[in-house]
Design a protein around this motif. Structure first.
Motif, PDB file in Angstrom:
ATOM      1  N   ILE A  25       3.008 -10.685  -5.442  1.00 49.83           N
ATOM      2  CA  ILE A  25       3.760 -10.594  -3.582  1.00 49.83           C
ATOM      3  C   ILE A  25       4.480 -11.438  -3.246  1.00 49.83           C
ATOM      4  O   ILE A  25       5.549 -11.429  -2.714  1.00 49.83           O
ATOM      5  N   VAL A  92       1.699  -6.046   3.693  1.00 51.97           N
ATOM      6  CA  VAL A  92       1.553  -5.930   3.148  1.00 51.97           C
ATOM      7  C   VAL A  92      -0.168  -5.473   2.656  1.00 51.97           C
ATOM      8  O   VAL A  92      -0.673  -6.401   2.694  1.00 51.97           O
ATOM      9  N   ASN A  94      -2.925  -5.620   0.550  1.00 53.27           N
ATOM     10  CA  ASN A  94      -3.282  -6.062  -0.523  1.00 53.27           C
ATOM     11  C   ASN A  94      -4.784  -5.601  -0.924  1.00 53.27           C
ATOM     12  O   ASN A  94      -5.240  -5.644  -1.359  1.00 53.27           O
ATOM     13  N   ASN A 143       1.367   0.271   1.297  1.00 53.23           N
ATOM     14  CA  ASN A 143      -0.340  -0.181   0.883  1.00 53.23           C
ATOM     15  C   ASN A 143      -0.397  -0.231  -0.738  1.00 53.23           C
ATOM     16  O   ASN A 143       0.063   0.578  -1.309  1.00 53.23           O
ATOM     17  N   ILE A 144      -1.184  -1.196  -1.597  1.00 52.27           N
ATOM     18  CA  ILE A 144      -1.371  -1.564  -2.280  1.00 52.27           C
ATOM     19  C   ILE A 144      -1.748  -0.778  -2.986  1.00 52.27           C
ATOM     20  O   ILE A 144      -3.490  -0.575  -2.567  1.00 52.27           O
ATOM     21  N   CYS A 145      -1.906   0.578  -3.395  1.00 51.86           N
ATOM     22  CA  CYS A 145      -3.139   1.406  -4.485  1.00 51.86           C
ATOM     23  C   CYS A 145      -3.222   1.512  -5.634  1.00 51.86           C
ATOM     24  O   CYS A 145      -3.591   0.347  -6.005  1.00 51.86           O
ATOM     25  N   SER A 146      -3.497   2.167  -6.556  1.00 51.30           N
ATOM     26  CA  SER A 146      -3.635   2.021  -7.487  1.00 51.30           C
ATOM     27  C   SER A 146      -3.577   3.248  -9.286  1.00 51.30           C
ATOM     28  O   SER A 146      -3.428   4.508  -8.245  1.00 51.30           O
ATOM     29  N   LYS A 163      -9.158   4.086  -3.139  1.00 50.10           N
ATOM     30  CA  LYS A 163      -7.514   4.225  -3.593  1.00 50.10           C
ATOM     31  C   LYS A 163      -6.879   6.157  -3.738  1.00 50.10           C
ATOM     32  O   LYS A 163      -5.374   5.946  -3.077  1.00 50.10           O
ATOM     33  N   VAL A 187       2.640   1.533  -3.200  1.00 50.44           N
ATOM     34  CA  VAL A 187       2.558   0.540  -4.931  1.00 50.44           C
ATOM     35  C   VAL A 187       1.331   0.277  -5.689  1.00 50.44           C
ATOM     36  O   VAL A 187       0.656   0.443  -5.197  1.00 50.44           O
ATOM     37  N   PRO A 189      -0.739   0.545  -8.853  1.00 48.39           N
ATOM     38  CA  PRO A 189      -0.095  -0.650 -10.473  1.00 48.39           C
ATOM     39  C   PRO A 189      -0.841   0.080 -11.289  1.00 48.39           C
ATOM     40  O   PRO A 189      -1.997   0.491 -10.603  1.00 48.39           O
ATOM     41  N   ILE A 225       4.780  -6.080  -9.664  1.00 46.06           N
ATOM     42  CA  ILE A 225       4.137  -5.216  -8.528  1.00 46.06           C
ATOM     43  C   ILE A 225       5.211  -5.906  -7.402  1.00 46.06           C
ATOM     44  O   ILE A 225       6.042  -5.190  -6.864  1.00 46.06           O
ATOM     45  N   VAL A 229       7.623  -3.689  -4.059  1.00 46.52           N
ATOM     46  CA  VAL A 229       7.128  -4.516  -3.332  1.00 46.52           C
ATOM     47  C   VAL A 229       8.057  -4.336  -2.427  1.00 46.52           C
ATOM     48  O   VAL A 229       8.457  -4.223  -1.073  1.00 46.52           O
TER      49      VAL A 229
END
Length: 255
Positions: A25, A92, A94, A143-146, A163, A187, A189, A225, A229
């Motif tokens: 990222i 971000v 992460n 925010n990096i989710c899943s 998450k 986002v 992944p 990813i 972002v």
């Protein structure tokens, strides 16, 4: 020629960016023109990563921050130090971790460690960064989710809960800050090939499951990813807030 995706002149903090998805990222944001603050908890690792990025993008394009995202005091001091060098335009969230253990067996200590690292840290860092963003009337938080934001698998209950909570935290942040010019999105992944997941890639049964369950027929790469972002950090998404974009090769679109 400038485009809506151009991040030239903007400063971005990517938590947990010394390796893996966070590093990818950071590279994507640098390629879009942003100045990136590389973050982690280990001074040596963060410094080595920043030096490598500086060789590729120039020393002025990269700086560093070392602090514990689960400590409110450390987060406040860390963000204050970053803001002292210039306004933070992009955050971000992460940083995170995984713990695999059945819910009937997982200790309260391990449950709380995952929730604190994967969910509470996004609240602490997000709130601290947003205070200055709200005052300035602009900012973007990703925010990096899943895929575990929507799905569940055995043995990762704490991670799934964290998450899922992060998705609704993204909505709550939007509800409170969007009117002040701060957009917040997520986002999510899918299964991404990193050094932390390599053991799963090397497991024939699990690898076969991922390939069969993912319509595009492959594991994601960390670089997959970065584009999402960049989009959510840029003016190209200026009317997008409170959304979670799944970058999962179609996994959550099929049964």
């Amino acid at each position: 020629m400038s485009t809506p995706f151009d991040l030239t002149g903007r400063r971005a903090l990517v938590t947990g960016s010394s390796r893996g998805i966070g590093l990818a990222i950071a590279r994507s944001l640098l390629e879009a023109g942003a100045h990136v603050v590389v973050h982690g908890r280990d001074t040596s690792t963060v410094g080595e990563t920043a030096d490598a990025l500086a060789r590729d993008f120039g020393a002025d394009a990269v700086s560093t921050a070392v602090f514990d995202v689960t400590s409110e005091e450390a987060v406040i001091d860390g963000i204050r130090g970053i803001e002292a060098a210039g306004p933070l335009d992009i955050l971000v969230n992460n940083a995170g971790l995984q713990h695999r253990e059945p819910l009937l067996e997982v200790s309260l200590e391990n449950w709380e460690r995952v929730i604190r690292t994967d969910l509470t840290s996004a609240f602490l860092v997000g709130r601290t960064a947003a205070r200055a963003m709200v005052a300035r009337g602009s900012g973007a938080i990703v925010n990096i989710c899943s895929v575990q934001t929507d799905l569940a698998r055995p043995t990762i209950g704490a991670y799934t809960a964290a998450k899922g909570g992060l998705r609704n935290l993204t909505k709550a942040m939007t509800a409170e800050w969007a009117g002040s010019g701060v957009r917040v999105n997520g986002v999510a992944p899918g299964y991404i090939r990193t050094e932390l997941t390599q053991a799963l890639v090397d497991d024939p049964a699990f690898n076969s499951w991922v390939l069969g369950r993912t319509p595009v027929g492959r594991w994601g790469e960390p670089e997959d990813i970065g584009g999402a972002v960049v989009w959510l950090s840029s003016d190209a998404s200026r009317f997008v807030s409170g959304q979670v974009v799944f970058v999962d090769g179609g996994m959550t679109a099929v049964v």
